[in-house]
Design an enzyme around this catalytic site. Structure first.
Site, PDB file in Angstrom:
ATOM      1  N   SER A  73       0.853  -1.017  -0.292  1.00  0.00           N
ATOM      2  CA  SER A  73      -0.301   0.172  -0.311  1.00  0.00           C
ATOM      3  C   SER A  73       1.038   0.857   0.074  1.00  0.00           C
ATOM      4  O   SER A  73       1.938   1.135   0.819  1.00  0.00           O
ATOM      5  CB  SER A  73      -1.396   0.303   1.247  1.00  0.00           C
ATOM      6  OG  SER A  73      -1.349   1.450   1.352  1.00  0.00           O
ATOM      7  N   SER A 131     -11.088   8.139   8.680  1.00  0.00           N
ATOM      8  CA  SER A 131     -11.761   9.297   8.421  1.00  0.00           C
ATOM      9  C   SER A 131     -13.360   9.236   8.707  1.00  0.00           C
ATOM     10  O   SER A 131     -14.129   9.942   8.841  1.00  0.00           O
ATOM     11  CB  SER A 131     -11.154   9.746   7.197  1.00  0.00           C
ATOM     12  OG  SER A 131     -11.990   9.138   5.680  1.00  0.00           O
ATOM     13  N   ASP A 181     -22.715   1.303   3.388  1.00  0.00           N
ATOM     14  CA  ASP A 181     -20.913   2.181   3.281  1.00  0.00           C
ATOM     15  C   ASP A 181     -20.392   1.199   1.643  1.00  0.00           C
ATOM     16  O   ASP A 181     -20.789   1.116   0.265  1.00  0.00           O
ATOM     17  CB  ASP A 181     -19.877   1.553   4.113  1.00  0.00           C
ATOM     18  CG  ASP A 181     -20.098   2.436   5.173  1.00  0.00           C
ATOM     19  OD1 ASP A 181     -21.254   3.196   5.065  1.00  0.00           O
ATOM     20  OD2 ASP A 181     -19.495   2.144   6.031  1.00  0.00           O
TER      21      ASP A 181
HETATM   22  C1  GLA Z   1     -20.347   2.952   9.754  1.00  0.00           C
HETATM   23  C2  GLA Z   1     -21.040   1.791   9.313  1.00  0.00           C
HETATM   24  C3  GLA Z   1     -22.488   1.677   8.505  1.00  0.00           C
HETATM   25  C4  GLA Z   1     -23.642   2.157   8.908  1.00  0.00           C
HETATM   26  C5  GLA Z   1     -22.813   3.323   9.567  1.00  0.00           C
HETATM   27  C6  GLA Z   1     -24.004   4.572  10.530  1.00  0.00           C
HETATM   28  O1  GLA Z   1     -20.230   3.547   8.060  1.00  0.00           O
HETATM   29  O2  GLA Z   1     -20.461   0.742   8.339  1.00  0.00           O
HETATM   30  O3  GLA Z   1     -22.962   0.515   8.193  1.00  0.00           O
HETATM   31  O4  GLA Z   1     -23.998   1.785   9.742  1.00  0.00           O
HETATM   32  O5  GLA Z   1     -21.597   3.623  10.546  1.00  0.00           O
HETATM   33  O6  GLA Z   1     -24.930   4.566   9.915  1.00  0.00           O
END
Ligand code: GLA
Length: 394
Positions: A73, A131, A181
């Site tokens: 990386s 972050s 995400d």
């Molecule tokens: C992290 C998790 C997501 C979600 C958010 C809060 O990013 O990976 O699945 O739960 O927190 O909304």
């Protein structure tokens, strides 16, 4: 910002330097994500409204003829080339960043897609690490995407990659995250946010039209630290609250409840902390639905108000903000031209997301930067971001 082609040639140079030549190496990209509203709702059967960014993770990869894996990386140069093998995929044991690509190889295998050859990989990410802009989910989706392309796993859709990514995060990395995400990253679409119902995975793209305003992300530079265990704790609290409500009411998730029904039945929850956790999940879900409606009718002001209310609820009821994120949000709200400001992602550090009138962006950076430095003792970083597409080959 460096163009994708510029990053490609830089990453291929590093690839050649580490692995002898770059012949036959292919380069892929997966974005990071920011969530506009709908926080900690995705594991509660609620709605989320995230979007992919134009910053993300690049990977140069070339298959090998044996079962060896080599990882490098450019963000962790001090770690050098890390060597492993397809026979060394051990859930919950890896302690460095290679757990994310390795978790994906493992998860593909669990889902019936055997990765039969090793590969050499160089990664480069321009998402700030830790972050809260999902650098880890970005690596997962990137890996899923190139595994599909390199091994011809044609039956796998981008949505499947998101689900396999979540599975690997849950089972290989031990974080009980929801689907937001990986979904936001795998399904990203330029200039659009994704209105996703996490109970059914039905989704809709909604154009994010900000007119004379910009999306500004402020990174607190407070690392998440204990965040993962606190995250799992919140999730468990919500599950317990739901089970208490279920003793009387036939619901599947907290996302099934509206505010009035919750008000009627919250006394079934036997602990005041759990009442607040569940209240956040219920109200945040409803706010997200209203926010998308507001955006669709061009009412950015109301969208901003709902972002603000989201932060308050995450601060007071869900208790995942902390002094760093609260300072950033409080400072932001004092700047005229700020339409909405809230923490984004899991919390406990990470970033805030702000909608700021273009003419106020410089003042925003100056004032918020100054107040944060004075109060917290170290600097925050500012990113004016664009909404980008999902993964691709460069
Ligand atoms: C992290 C998790 C997501 C979600 C958010 C809060 O990013 O990976 O699945 O739960 O927190 O909304």
């Amino acid at each position: 910002m460096e163009s994708a082609q510029e990053v490609k040639s830089r990453i291929l140079e590093v690839f050649a330097d580490k692995y002898g030549s770059s012949e036959g190496a292919r380069v892929f990209f997966a974005p990071g994500r920011v969530n506009l509203i709908g926080e900690h709702t995705d594991y509660n059967g609620g709605h989320v409204f995230p979007c992919a960014l134009t910053i993300g993770t690049y990977g140069a990869v070339r298959l090998r003829d044996d079962r060896q894996l080599r990882f490098y990386s450019m963000n962790f140069e001090d770690k050098g080339v890390i060597t492993s093998s397809l026979d060394e995929l051990k859930p919950l044991e890896d302690k460095n960043w290679t757990a994310y690509p390795k978790g994906m190889i493992w998860a593909f295998g669990e889902k019936g897609y055997q990765v039969s050859k090793g590969f050499d990989l160089v990664l480069y990410g321009n998402i700030p690490n830790g972050s809260g802009l999902s650098s880890s989910a970005s690596v997962e989706v990137l890996t899923g995407y190139f595994l599909r392309e390199l091994f011809g796993f044609d039956g796998i859709t981008n949505q499947d990659i998101a689900l396999i990514g979540q599975f690997s995060e849950n089972k290989y990395n031990g974080v009980n995250c929801g689907i937001m995400d990986q979904f936001a990253i795998a399904m990203g679409k330029k200039d659009n946010a994704i209105f996703l119902d996490t109970a059914t995975l039905q989704y809709e793209y909604a154009p994010v039209v900000l007119h004379d305003a910009k999306l500004v992300i402020v990174c607190s530079n407070k690392k998440r630290g204990l965040g993962d265990s606190k995250y799992n704790e919140r999730r468990a609290e919500c599950e317990k609250a739901l089970s208490e409500i279920k003793t009387f009411l036939d619901v599947k998730t907290l996302g099934d409840l509206d505010e009035a029904t919750f008000g009627k039945f919250e006394s079934l929850i036997k602990d005041e902390v759990r009442v607040r956790r569940a209240r956040h999940a219920v109200y945040e879900n409803r706010r997200t639905v209203s926010a998308v409606e507001a955006l669709k009718r061009g009412d950015l002001k109301h969208f901003g108000q709902l972002m603000n209310a989201s932060h308050e609820s995450l601060r007071d009821d869900y208790e995942v903000t902390g002094i760093e994120l609260d300072t950033l949000v409080d400072a932001a709200r004092k700047v005229p031209g700020v339409i909405g400001a809230r923490m984004t992602g899991a919390g406990f550090g990470g970033c805030t997301v702000n909608i700021v009138k273009e003419s106020s962006v410089d003042e925003f950076i100056e004032k918020v930067g100054e107040e944060y430095l004075n109060k917290i003792g170290y600097a925050a970083d500012f990113y004016v971001v664009d909404i980008g597409d999902g993964p691709s080959e460069i």
